[in-house]
Structure formats: structure tokens, C-alpha cells
Scaffold this motif. Structure first.
Motif, PDB file in Angstrom:
ATOM      1  N   PHE A 107       0.824  -1.210   0.000  1.00  0.00           N
ATOM      2  CA  PHE A 107       0.000   0.000   0.000  1.00  0.00           C
ATOM      3  C   PHE A 107       0.858   1.261   0.000  1.00  0.00           C
ATOM      4  CE2 PHE A 107      -3.216  -2.898   2.106  1.00  0.00           C
ATOM      5  CZ  PHE A 107      -4.007  -3.009   0.978  1.00  0.00           C
ATOM      6  N   GLY A 108       1.976   1.219   0.716  1.00  0.00           N
ATOM      7  CA  GLY A 108       2.875   2.374   0.720  1.00  0.00           C
ATOM      8  C   GLY A 108       3.454   2.652  -0.652  1.00  0.00           C
ATOM      9  N   SER A 109       3.830   1.600  -1.375  1.00  0.00           N
ATOM     10  CA  SER A 109       4.379   1.774  -2.722  1.00  0.00           C
ATOM     11  C   SER A 109       3.331   2.330  -3.673  1.00  0.00           C
ATOM     12  CB  SER A 109       4.895   0.432  -3.247  1.00  0.00           C
ATOM     13  OG  SER A 109       5.920  -0.079  -2.422  1.00  0.00           O
ATOM     14  N   ILE A 110       2.090   1.840  -3.560  1.00  0.00           N
ATOM     15  CA  ILE A 110       1.009   2.366  -4.394  1.00  0.00           C
ATOM     16  C   ILE A 110       0.840   3.864  -4.160  1.00  0.00           C
ATOM     17  CG2 ILE A 110      -1.493   2.341  -4.775  1.00  0.00           C
ATOM     18  CD1 ILE A 110      -1.453  -0.648  -4.255  1.00  0.00           C
ATOM     19  N   ILE A 111       0.903   4.270  -2.900  1.00  0.00           N
ATOM     20  CA  ILE A 111       0.733   5.687  -2.558  1.00  0.00           C
ATOM     21  C   ILE A 111       1.821   6.535  -3.203  1.00  0.00           C
ATOM     22  CG2 ILE A 111       0.960   7.313  -0.631  1.00  0.00           C
ATOM     23  CD1 ILE A 111      -0.646   5.292   1.050  1.00  0.00           C
ATOM     24  N   PHE A 112       3.065   6.062  -3.172  1.00  0.00           N
ATOM     25  CA  PHE A 112       4.161   6.836  -3.769  1.00  0.00           C
ATOM     26  C   PHE A 112       4.017   6.929  -5.283  1.00  0.00           C
ATOM     27  CE2 PHE A 112       6.417   6.023   0.276  1.00  0.00           C
ATOM     28  CZ  PHE A 112       6.802   7.330   0.539  1.00  0.00           C
ATOM     29  N   PHE A 113       3.640   5.839  -5.925  1.00  0.00           N
ATOM     30  CA  PHE A 113       3.435   5.892  -7.374  1.00  0.00           C
ATOM     31  C   PHE A 113       2.247   6.784  -7.729  1.00  0.00           C
ATOM     32  CE2 PHE A 113       5.833   1.720  -7.673  1.00  0.00           C
ATOM     33  CZ  PHE A 113       6.899   2.269  -8.379  1.00  0.00           C
ATOM     34  N   LEU A 114       1.198   6.740  -6.901  1.00  0.00           N
ATOM     35  CA  LEU A 114       0.043   7.610  -7.150  1.00  0.00           C
ATOM     36  C   LEU A 114       0.416   9.085  -6.990  1.00  0.00           C
ATOM     37  CD1 LEU A 114      -2.972   5.740  -5.483  1.00  0.00           C
ATOM     38  CD2 LEU A 114      -2.712   6.323  -7.891  1.00  0.00           C
ATOM     39  N   MET A 115       1.276   9.386  -6.019  1.00  0.00           N
ATOM     40  CA  MET A 115       1.716  10.771  -5.863  1.00  0.00           C
ATOM     41  C   MET A 115       2.486  11.244  -7.087  1.00  0.00           C
ATOM     42  SD  MET A 115       2.696  11.562  -1.907  1.00  0.00           S
ATOM     43  CE  MET A 115       4.012  10.379  -1.807  1.00  0.00           C
ATOM     44  N   ALA A 116       3.282  10.343  -7.662  1.00  0.00           N
ATOM     45  CA  ALA A 116       4.002  10.702  -8.890  1.00  0.00           C
ATOM     46  C   ALA A 116       3.022  10.944 -10.039  1.00  0.00           C
ATOM     47  CB  ALA A 116       4.985   9.583  -9.256  1.00  0.00           C
ATOM     48  N   VAL A 117       2.002  10.091 -10.151  1.00  0.00           N
ATOM     49  CA  VAL A 117       0.995  10.258 -11.206  1.00  0.00           C
ATOM     50  C   VAL A 117       0.210  11.551 -10.988  1.00  0.00           C
ATOM     51  CG1 VAL A 117      -1.147   9.306 -12.160  1.00  0.00           C
ATOM     52  CG2 VAL A 117       0.792   7.798 -11.698  1.00  0.00           C
ATOM     53  N   MET A 118      -0.140  11.843  -9.733  1.00  0.00           N
ATOM     54  CA  MET A 118      -0.861  13.086  -9.426  1.00  0.00           C
ATOM     55  C   MET A 118      -0.014  14.305  -9.759  1.00  0.00           C
ATOM     56  SD  MET A 118      -2.607  11.824  -5.862  1.00  0.00           S
ATOM     57  CE  MET A 118      -3.253  13.401  -5.353  1.00  0.00           C
ATOM     58  N   SER A 119       1.289  14.199  -9.555  1.00  0.00           N
ATOM     59  CA  SER A 119       2.190  15.297  -9.917  1.00  0.00           C
ATOM     60  C   SER A 119       2.203  15.498 -11.431  1.00  0.00           C
ATOM     61  CB  SER A 119       3.607  15.008  -9.412  1.00  0.00           C
ATOM     62  OG  SER A 119       3.638  14.874  -8.018  1.00  0.00           O
ATOM     63  N   LEU A 120       2.234  14.382 -12.182  1.00  0.00           N
ATOM     64  CA  LEU A 120       2.178  14.478 -13.649  1.00  0.00           C
ATOM     65  C   LEU A 120       0.851  15.076 -14.110  1.00  0.00           C
ATOM     66  CD1 LEU A 120       3.776  11.089 -14.782  1.00  0.00           C
ATOM     67  CD2 LEU A 120       4.753  13.378 -15.021  1.00  0.00           C
ATOM     68  N   ASP A 121      -0.225  14.702 -13.435  1.00  0.00           N
ATOM     69  CA  ASP A 121      -1.538  15.251 -13.771  1.00  0.00           C
ATOM     70  C   ASP A 121      -1.555  16.765 -13.591  1.00  0.00           C
ATOM     71  OD1 ASP A 121      -4.602  14.894 -14.121  1.00  0.00           O
ATOM     72  OD2 ASP A 121      -4.419  15.996 -12.234  1.00  0.00           O
ATOM     73  N   ARG A 122      -0.991  17.239 -12.482  1.00  0.00           N
ATOM     74  CA  ARG A 122      -0.936  18.697 -12.230  1.00  0.00           C
ATOM     75  C   ARG A 122      -0.005  19.376 -13.234  1.00  0.00           C
ATOM     76  NH1 ARG A 122      -4.725  20.640 -11.422  1.00  0.00           N
ATOM     77  NH2 ARG A 122      -5.365  18.696 -12.398  1.00  0.00           N
ATOM     78  N   TYR A 123       1.083  18.691 -13.596  1.00  0.00           N
ATOM     79  CA  TYR A 123       2.000  19.250 -14.597  1.00  0.00           C
ATOM     80  C   TYR A 123       1.289  19.457 -15.926  1.00  0.00           C
ATOM     81  CZ  TYR A 123       5.277  18.925 -18.486  1.00  0.00           C
ATOM     82  OH  TYR A 123       5.932  19.137 -19.677  1.00  0.00           O
ATOM     83  N   LEU A 124       0.545  18.446 -16.362  1.00  0.00           N
ATOM     84  CA  LEU A 124      -0.173  18.560 -17.633  1.00  0.00           C
ATOM     85  C   LEU A 124      -1.249  19.639 -17.569  1.00  0.00           C
ATOM     86  CD1 LEU A 124      -0.599  14.758 -18.498  1.00  0.00           C
ATOM     87  CD2 LEU A 124       0.852  16.411 -19.695  1.00  0.00           C
ATOM     88  N   ALA A 125      -1.951  19.715 -16.432  1.00  0.00           N
ATOM     89  CA  ALA A 125      -3.031  20.692 -16.302  1.00  0.00           C
ATOM     90  C   ALA A 125      -2.509  22.123 -16.294  1.00  0.00           C
ATOM     91  CB  ALA A 125      -3.824  20.417 -15.027  1.00  0.00           C
ATOM     92  N   ILE A 126      -1.342  22.340 -15.682  1.00  0.00           N
ATOM     93  CA  ILE A 126      -0.805  23.704 -15.533  1.00  0.00           C
ATOM     94  C   ILE A 126       0.103  24.078 -16.705  1.00  0.00           C
ATOM     95  CG2 ILE A 126       0.679  25.174 -14.101  1.00  0.00           C
ATOM     96  CD1 ILE A 126      -0.348  23.595 -11.666  1.00  0.00           C
ATOM     97  N   CYS A 127       0.936  23.141 -17.126  1.00  0.00           N
ATOM     98  CA  CYS A 127       1.941  23.455 -18.150  1.00  0.00           C
ATOM     99  C   CYS A 127       1.476  23.139 -19.577  1.00  0.00           C
ATOM    100  CB  CYS A 127       3.232  22.691 -17.860  1.00  0.00           C
ATOM    101  SG  CYS A 127       3.923  23.005 -16.216  1.00  0.00           S
ATOM    102  N   LYS A 128       0.548  22.202 -19.725  1.00  0.00           N
ATOM    103  CA  LYS A 128       0.047  21.831 -21.054  1.00  0.00           C
ATOM    104  C   LYS A 128      -1.484  21.846 -21.055  1.00  0.00           C
ATOM    105  CE  LYS A 128       4.293  20.608 -22.346  1.00  0.00           C
ATOM    106  NZ  LYS A 128       5.061  21.289 -23.419  1.00  0.00           N
ATOM    107  N   PRO A 129      -2.090  22.953 -20.721  1.00  0.00           N
ATOM    108  CA  PRO A 129      -3.556  22.980 -20.557  1.00  0.00           C
ATOM    109  C   PRO A 129      -4.328  22.625 -21.819  1.00  0.00           C
ATOM    110  CG  PRO A 129      -2.651  25.211 -20.591  1.00  0.00           C
ATOM    111  CD  PRO A 129      -1.483  24.279 -20.495  1.00  0.00           C
TER     112      PRO A 129
END
Length: 312
Positions: A107-129
Motif C-alpha cells: 500500500f505504501g508503494s502504491i501511494i508513492f506511485f500515485l503521488m508521482a501520477v498526481m504530480s504528472l496530472d498537475r503538470y499537464l493541467a498547468i503546463c500543457k492545458p
């Protein structure tokens, strides 16, 4: 603890926090309140995301998935910690110990990978709208969530199977408040050098891969924010990012401190405090941090409360 031929250990004793055990009732209450608050906060995020159609977007689906696995993660550890504080029940069977170690890492590993995916999601939303709607659709979102679950399972299962096959015939006291792999491996009377190295490589890969993705994503976000023309917009964006970065720093900092070192036998006492940050403090902060300045979540909560009050 069951013993076969007075040599083979079938259970362990979790040492917990012996220096503060006399304050067990107080710490039980504090950690119980933190646990209930964490579960409640994360459950609220999950419920409003799946009830309110306005929040059924990749960003909020990722957030609700993150909240679900946060609940799973803390439930792996905190109930046993509460039992230690309240009743002093520190014994745990070998099978339950290995199961807890697997669940904690999984579960801890899933959380870390999800945080990375959430960071990519925010990157795309802000930098590549302009490209965001076509890249991050619901299909892509669910695919990324499946990868975040499948990859840790494939990486950790083999390691835990090897630990399950170890012999334990010596000391049976784990200097921790839950069954973490490092202290557990250290108690084995088998040759554990290969398993220690495998554990080091896998945990380093999981932590550093997700950390590097997160750093790259947020670095680009910061650059984009600095290019905003309005000082007010910059302040608002940095305020939101700084809250996220505080949680990320706590989680990555404590985990890197615990796991990214070849020898798991050193500084075991310090590891307990660092692990407590991950299992109690950050799960309590996450629901607040990720929804504190989110107007859509606030509106969804107000609508839900209005609907409930209307029923009453």
C-alpha cells in the motif's frame, strides 16, 4: 509465541515504544483520534468524488484513489499500535507479521506511485492545458491506477516470499511498533545478505523513481508559475504548491531515511519515529492539504451537507 523443539520461532513481540509505555492510555487516545480523523477525512474525499458528478474527472478520481489506499495503508499499522498502547498486546504470529510487512510495503508503494501520477496530472493541467483533455482522460487515468497497483505487487511479492522462507531461531523481539521488513530480516538466523540487498534495491527503485518524477513535474510547474503575469496568481499558485510540497517532503524524507541504505541494522530506534511520521502524521495532513484551497471540493461538501440537512 509458539516454539517448535525450543528453537524455531513461530511468533514475535513488537517492542513498540518502551520508554513511553507508562503513558500508554494517553498515546492510545492521541493516536486513536488521529486515526479516526484520517479515515474520516479520506472517506469524505472518496464519497463526494463518486457522488458529485462535477468531481468525476481524472484529478479527483486520482485523489479519491489516493485517499482509499491511504485508508488501507494506515489500517495496516495503526490498529496494532493502538492495541500495544492500550492493552500491551505486543505479540504477533509469524504469518500475521509477514502479512503486515507485505501490506505495509504494498500500500505504501502504491501511494508513492500515485503521488508521482498526481504530480504528472498537475503538470499537464498547468503546463500543457490545451493538451490536457486529450492526454489525461478517464481511460488513461484508470490505466495509470492499474499500473500503480500492479507494479508494486510484482516487485514486492517475490521479496516477501523470500522473507517468508527465512529461518527464525534466535531473538524474537522486533524493535519496532509494526512488522517492517528491515527489523524482521535482521532477526533471521539465515544468511540474509542477498535479501537485504534485494530489499535495498527494490525500495530505492520505488522511492527514487516516484521522487524523480515528482521533482521533474513540480520543477516544471514552478517554472510555469514564475512566468505568470500577475503577482496575485503567482502567490495563489505557490501557496497551493507549497502545501503539497510539505506533505511530499515529510513522506519522502522519512522513507528515504528509513529504507534507502544498504544496512537495515543501524539507527533502528530513529526509524520508529520516522515511520510514525508516515503512518500517523502525513495521513492526517493529506485530506486537509489536498482539499484546503479547493473550491470545487468545498462546493461539493456544501451541496452534500445541504442535501443531508434537507433529508433531516
Amino acid at each position: 509465541m509458539e516454539v517448535r523443539n525450543e528453537t524455531v520461532i513461530r511468533g514475535f513481540i513488537l517492542e513498540g515504544f518502551p520508554t513511553i509505555q507508562y503513558l500508554g492510555n494517553l498515546f492510545f487516545l492521541v493516536h486513536l483520534l488521529a486515526y479516526v480523523a484520517s479515515i474520516t477525512g479520506n472517506m469524505v474525499i472518496i464519497i463526494i468524488t463518486w457522488v458529485d458528478y462535477r468531481l468525476q474527472t481524472p484529478m479527483y478520481i486520482l485523489l479519491s484513489t489516493f485517499s482509499f489506499f491511504e485508508c488501507c495503508f494506515i489500517t495496516t499499522v495503526v490498529p496494532k499500535l493502538l492495541s500495544i498502547f492500550l492493552s500491551g498486546r505486543q505479540t504477533i504470529s509469524f504469518t500475521a507479521c509477514v502479512t503486515q510487512a507485505f501490506s505495509f510495503l504494498f500500500f505504501g508503494s502504491i501511494i508513492f506511485f500515485l503521488m508521482a501520477v498526481m504530480s504528472l496530472d498537475r503538470y499537464l493541467a498547468i503546463c500543457k492545458p490545451l493538451h490536457y483533455p486529450t492526454i489525461m482522460n478517464l481511460k488513461t487515468c484508470f490505466l495509470l491506477v492499474m499500473i500503480c497497483c500492479a507494479l508494486p505487487f510484482s516487485l514486492i511479492t517475490g521479496l516477501v516470499v523470500k522473507v517468508f522462507q527465512l529461518s527464525f531461531c534466535g531473538p524474537h523481539v522486533i524493535p519496532h511498533f509494526f512488522c517492517d521488513l528491515g527489523p524482521l530480516i535482521h532477526l533471521s538466523c539465515s544468511d540474509t545478505r542477498s535479501i537485504e540487498m534485494l530489499a535495498f534495491v527494490l525500495t530505492s527503485f520505488i522511492l527514487l523513481t516516484s521522487l524523480i518524477i515528482t521533482i521533474i513535474a513540480y520543477s516544471n510547474i514552478v517554472v510555469t508559475i514564475l512566468q505568470l503575469p500577475s503577482a496575485k496568481e503567482k502567490k495563489k499558485a505557490f501557496s497551493t504548491c507549497s502545501s503539497h510540497l510539505i506533505v511530499l517532503s515529510l513522506m519522502y524524507g522519512s522513507c528515504v531515511f528509513i529504507y534507502v541504505k544498504p544496512k537495515q541494522t543501524n539507527r533502528m530506534d530513529s526509524n520508529r519515529e520516522a515511520a510514525l511520521v508516515n503512518t500517523v502524521v502525513t495521513p492526517l495532513l493529506n485530506p486537509v492539504i489536498y482539499t484546503l484551497r479547493n473550491k470545487q471540493v468545498h462546493q461539493a461538501l456544501r451541496d452534500a451537507l445541504s442535501w443531508v440537512s434537507g433529508l433531516l
